[in-house]
Each structure stands twice: as structure tokens, then as C-alpha cells.
Design an enzyme around this catalytic site. Structure first.
Site, short mmCIF file in Angstrom:
data_model
loop_
_atom_site.label_atom_id
_atom_site.label_comp_id
_atom_site.label_asym_id
_atom_site.label_seq_id
_atom_site.Cartn_x
_atom_site.Cartn_y
_atom_site.Cartn_z
N PHE A 133 0.75 -1.14 0.07
CA PHE A 133 0.50 0.41 0.59
C PHE A 133 1.02 1.13 -0.10
O PHE A 133 1.59 1.51 0.73
CB PHE A 133 -0.97 0.19 1.01
CG PHE A 133 -1.98 0.91 1.04
CD1 PHE A 133 -3.22 1.49 0.82
CD2 PHE A 133 -1.77 2.38 2.09
CE1 PHE A 133 -4.05 2.12 -0.23
CE2 PHE A 133 -2.51 3.37 1.45
CZ PHE A 133 -4.28 3.23 1.24
N ASP A 218 9.22 2.55 1.98
CA ASP A 218 8.31 3.65 2.23
C ASP A 218 8.29 2.67 3.67
O ASP A 218 7.43 1.90 4.35
CB ASP A 218 6.70 2.80 1.18
CG ASP A 218 5.44 3.55 2.10
OD1 ASP A 218 5.84 4.45 3.27
OD2 ASP A 218 4.73 3.96 1.22
N LYS A 247 2.92 10.69 8.03
CA LYS A 247 1.93 9.86 9.36
C LYS A 247 2.36 10.71 10.39
O LYS A 247 2.05 11.46 11.20
CB LYS A 247 2.14 8.26 9.52
CG LYS A 247 0.74 7.51 8.49
CD LYS A 247 0.45 6.68 8.60
CE LYS A 247 0.37 5.40 7.27
NZ LYS A 247 -1.62 6.10 7.78
C1 LIG Z 1 3.26 2.72 3.45
C2 LIG Z 1 2.21 3.13 3.74
N1 LIG Z 1 2.18 4.24 2.40
C3 LIG Z 1 1.84 5.29 1.72
C4 LIG Z 1 0.46 5.67 2.74
C5 LIG Z 1 -0.19 6.61 1.76
O1 LIG Z 1 -0.74 8.40 3.08
P1 LIG Z 1 -0.95 9.05 3.53
O2 LIG Z 1 -2.62 8.40 4.04
O3 LIG Z 1 -1.14 10.06 4.17
O4 LIG Z 1 -1.52 9.82 1.95
C6 LIG Z 1 0.42 5.05 3.60
C7 LIG Z 1 -1.13 5.21 4.11
O5 LIG Z 1 -1.99 3.82 5.28
C8 LIG Z 1 1.01 3.86 3.91
O6 LIG Z 1 0.61 3.20 4.89
#
Ligand SMILES: Cc1ncc(COP(=O)(O)O)c(C=O)c1O
Length: 401
Positions: A133, A218, A247
Site C-alpha cells: 500500500f 516506504d 504519518k
Molecule cells: C505504507 C504507506 N504508504 C503510503 C501511505 C499513504 O499515506 P497518506 O494516507 O498520508 O497519503 C500509507 C497510508 O496508510 C501507508 O501505510
């Protein structure tokens, strides 16, 4: 006021919300509009790593808002430069681009990857992973290896292929002459709290070095102290070329950051990328306060409390064989793989005063604030045990589990 109805009328119906109107938070606890109190093992989806309204974060943000709230990136601002210094000092040598969310930080990494590929002979394609994700903007969505999120949004961004997580052979198979980068979460969060194997990440590093691919981690969900290290990659001993954060970084304020090794960062020059709010002085001041709290002693306490929570969860797994199949994760990012859907459990836990959620339908995910006390962990474990007994031993027929 019926807030549920007002929300239905006024807000896009894109969220499957739990039926709670939250009005206040402090430490590990939140309160709803009726005054009921809940132990928060969800932490605003891994954002409130220092709990709610941490005094140091509130103080830093309030003080900065009184002095200079916003200036834009047309000018230099001190908190932004200080924060970049702190991030680079605590991750690896490089530079930082600030944005407002995880998806944006991923987008920045993807733009770097495209430039990287272009500068190494047109190798602009990217490999990401099944069940990953990376966010909801179109490019981050395309990187996300889950069909259910991408469905109906074609045409997506070209040049992205998916390999199986924890499977180096699958990465080799997905690679083509056009591959230039690999995007991976050291622990898949939305994918069901699945940690990468050490050999897998180390193997990816070797593959990337051999082929001159950029390795992007990520850590939007698993970074910033969650695993008991400031960054998850530090417990693997595998360093990425680009690190994506968001986050918890802003202590509850919106912030994304893309940290890139110098050669990768240099691929984006003046005018190539921008964000109006990115690195705003208030958010950067809050983030500086967050990082100051996350010193080695604090991180050690996360590892210790993570071990307590995991031990308790493993006891519950043993007490409910066939219902809880495994306990996964690291530090205070833990998931219980259930034998069936966990939505009703989440509802029952909430009714007993504990907030958590389910991912991948069958994984009960626990993301307490890193400031949680041992007593609060034990209270949460008692609630979990009670709810599992009610639901699975069918002691109380009123809760539909
Ligand atoms: C691993 C990861 N990357 C990217 C995102 C996307 O972040 P945002 O919701 O702040 O755009 C998330 C959101 O849950 C995530 O868990």
C-alpha cells in the site's frame, strides 16, 4: 446534532467509519461526544505515535504559530532546515523534500525514480509488491499492489510491475531491461502487518546494487519509532537510497518527507518539484519536537513494551487455537492473523472501550501510541481476552461475532 446523518449529507462517502464521534484525546485515550472514554490502540492509523496532544508537540506548534505560521518555499525557513538536518543525521546522508502526506512523499520518490531511470538509459519502470500500500493519488495507487484499490481508475500510471513480497525470485522474474527502481515497505501495514524477511531486504539491496536500481523504502506506517528503532530499516541493517516518511512525523499535523541519498536527490532541480505547504514552519517545529522525544531511551522503551504486548498476544493465540493463527509484526506494530473476518471483533472491542481495526479483513491490527504505559497494555490485553471469550466461546449471545 445527529453527526452521522450530517456527515452522510455533506462528506464524500469514501470512508467506512466506525460509529464514534471523537471530540478529545489525551495520551493513550480518546473521548466521544457523549463523554465515553476509549483506550486508543489505533493511534489515528499510526499517526499519534506520541499519543494525543503530547505537551512537547503542542508547545512547539503553538509557539511557532505565534511567530511565523507560513512563508512558502519561495523563502528559507529555519525549522524546515533544522528538521532536514535531524532526519538526515538520523537516517543516512542525503537531502529531504517535504510534502503533506504519505502519497505525496511516494509521488516525489516516483519522480526521482523516473529521473533515475532516464539518466541510466531509459530504465524508468518500477517494481513494487503484491499486497503493498502506497497511497491513493494515481501514481501511489498504481504502485499499490492491491487490485481492490485500483479497480475502476484506469488508465493508471504506466511502467509499474508487481512482484511477490518476500520472494526474490519473483523480483528477478518481474525485472525487465527497463526496470530502474524497487519500492517496498519493510513491514507491509495495510497488507496485513507482514514484515519483510531479513534475507529478502538484504537480497533486494544486492539486486539493486548489481543492476543500478534505486531502492525505495516506504516507511510511512512502520517508520518513526513504531518498530523500536527510529526507522524500520535500521533493524534490518539494510539502507535504502530513498526513504519515504509521513504519518507520525508531524505529531498529528499533516506532513510527508522524502529522504534521498545525494545522487538521487540531485536528480530533482529547481522547478522540478514543489509543494505550497511542504515543510511549513509550524509542522516542522512539531516534527522537531517529535524527533526530540524519540531518543534512544524512548526507542528502547518501545521495544520493551512491544515485547510485553507480543507476549500477551501470543498467550491469547495459545488460548484461542484455531481462531488466532499467528501474531506478526515488530515493536508496537502488531497484527493477529485470525481464521475469519474480524469486523465484529472490532465492534465488540469498541463497545468494551478499546479502539483497534482490521486490515485485509482477517488481521486485527494493534497500533498503540508508543507512549502507552505497561498498565495500559495489560488493560488492552484483558479487554482483548474478554472480547475473544465473549465472541468465540459464545458466552454472551448479544454480541454478533
Ligand atoms: C505504507 C504507506 N504508504 C503510503 C501511505 C499513504 O499515506 P497518506 O494516507 O498520508 O497519503 C500509507 C497510508 O496508510 C501507508 O501505510
Amino acid at each position: 446534532m445527529n453527526w452521522f446523518q450530517r456527515e452522510k449529507d455533506l462528506i464524500f462517502q469514501t470512508y467506512r467509519r466506525q460509529p464514534l464521534v471523537l471530540v478529545k484525546g489525551r495520551g493513550s485515550w480518546v473521548w466521544d461526544e457523549k463523554g465515553a472514554r476509549y483506550l486508543d490502540f489505533f493511534s489515528g492509523l499510526a499517526v499519534n505515535n506520541l499519543g494525543h496532544c503530547h505537551p512537547a508537540v503542542v508547545r512547539a506548534a503553538a509557539a511557532q504559530s505565534r511567530v511565523l505560521g507560513h512563508a512558502s518555499n519561495v523563502y528559507y525557513t529555519v525549522p524546515q532546515i533544522r528538521l532536514a538536518g535531524e532526519l538526515v543525521a538520523r537516517s543516512f546522508p542525503g537531502r529531504v523534500f517535504f510534502s503533506n502526506s504519505g502519497a505525496e512523499a511516494v509521488e516525489c520518490a516516483l519522480k526521482i525514480a523516473r529521473r533515475w531511470g532516464a539518466s541510466t538509459g531509459g530504465r524508468t519502470d518500477v517494481i513494487s509488491f503484491q499486497n503493498s500500500f502506497h497511497g491513493r493519488t494515481l501514481a501511489a495507487l498504481t504502485l499499490t499492489g492491491q487490485e481492490k484499490y485500483r479497480k475502476g481508475f484506469d488508465p493508471l500510471v504506466p511502467g509499474i510491475r508487481y512482484a511477490a513480497f518476500n520472494d526474490l525470485e519473483s523480483v528477478r522474474r518481474a525485472a525487465t531491461k527497463k526496470t530502474g527502481a524497487v519500492f517496498v515497505e519493510p513491514i507491509q501495514g495495510e497488507g496485513g502487518v507482514v514484515p519483510a524477511d531479513g534475507d529478502f531486504l538484504a537480497g533486494l539491496r544486492v539486486l539493486c546494487d548489481r543492476n543500478r536500481w534505486l531502492l525505495v523504502f516506504d516507511e510511512v506506517q512502520c517508520g518513526l519509532g513504531r518498530t523500536g528503532r527510529l526507522f524500520a530499516f535500521q533493524s534490518y541493517g539494510v539502507r535504502p537510497d530513498v526513504l519515504v516518511l509521513a504519518k507520525a512525523l508531524g505529531g498529528g499535523l499533516p506532513m510527508g518527507a522524502t529522504v534521498a541519498a545525494r545522487a538521487a536527490a540531485a536528480l530533482l532541480g529547481a522547478g522540478d518539484h514543489a509543494s505550497t505547504f511542504g515543510g511549513n514552519p509550524v509542522v516542522c517545529s512539531a516534527a522537531l519536537a517529535v524527533l526530540k522525544v524519540m531518543d534512544p531511551k524512548f526507542l528502547k522503551s518501545v521495544a520493551r513494551k512491544g515485547a510485553i504486548l507480543r507476549e500477551g498476544l501470543e498467550k491469547l493465540r495459545d488460548a484461542f487455537p484455531g481462531r488466532i493463527l499467528s501474531v506478526r509484526g515488530a515493536g508496537l506494530m502488531l497484527g493477529l492473523q485470525l481464521s475469519g473476518p474480524g469486523g465484529a471483533l472490532v465492534d465488540a472491542l469498541r463497545e468494551e472501550g478499546l479502539l483497534a481495526n482490521c486490515t485485509q479483513d482477517t488481521v486485527l491490527r494493534l497500533l498503540p501510541p508508543l507512549t502507552v504505559s505497561e498498565a495500559e497494555i495489560r488493560a488492552a490485553l484483558r479487554t482483548l481476552g474478554k472480547v475473544f471469550a465473549i465472541c468465540w466461546n459464545n458466552r454472551l449471545q448479544t454480541i454478533p461475532c
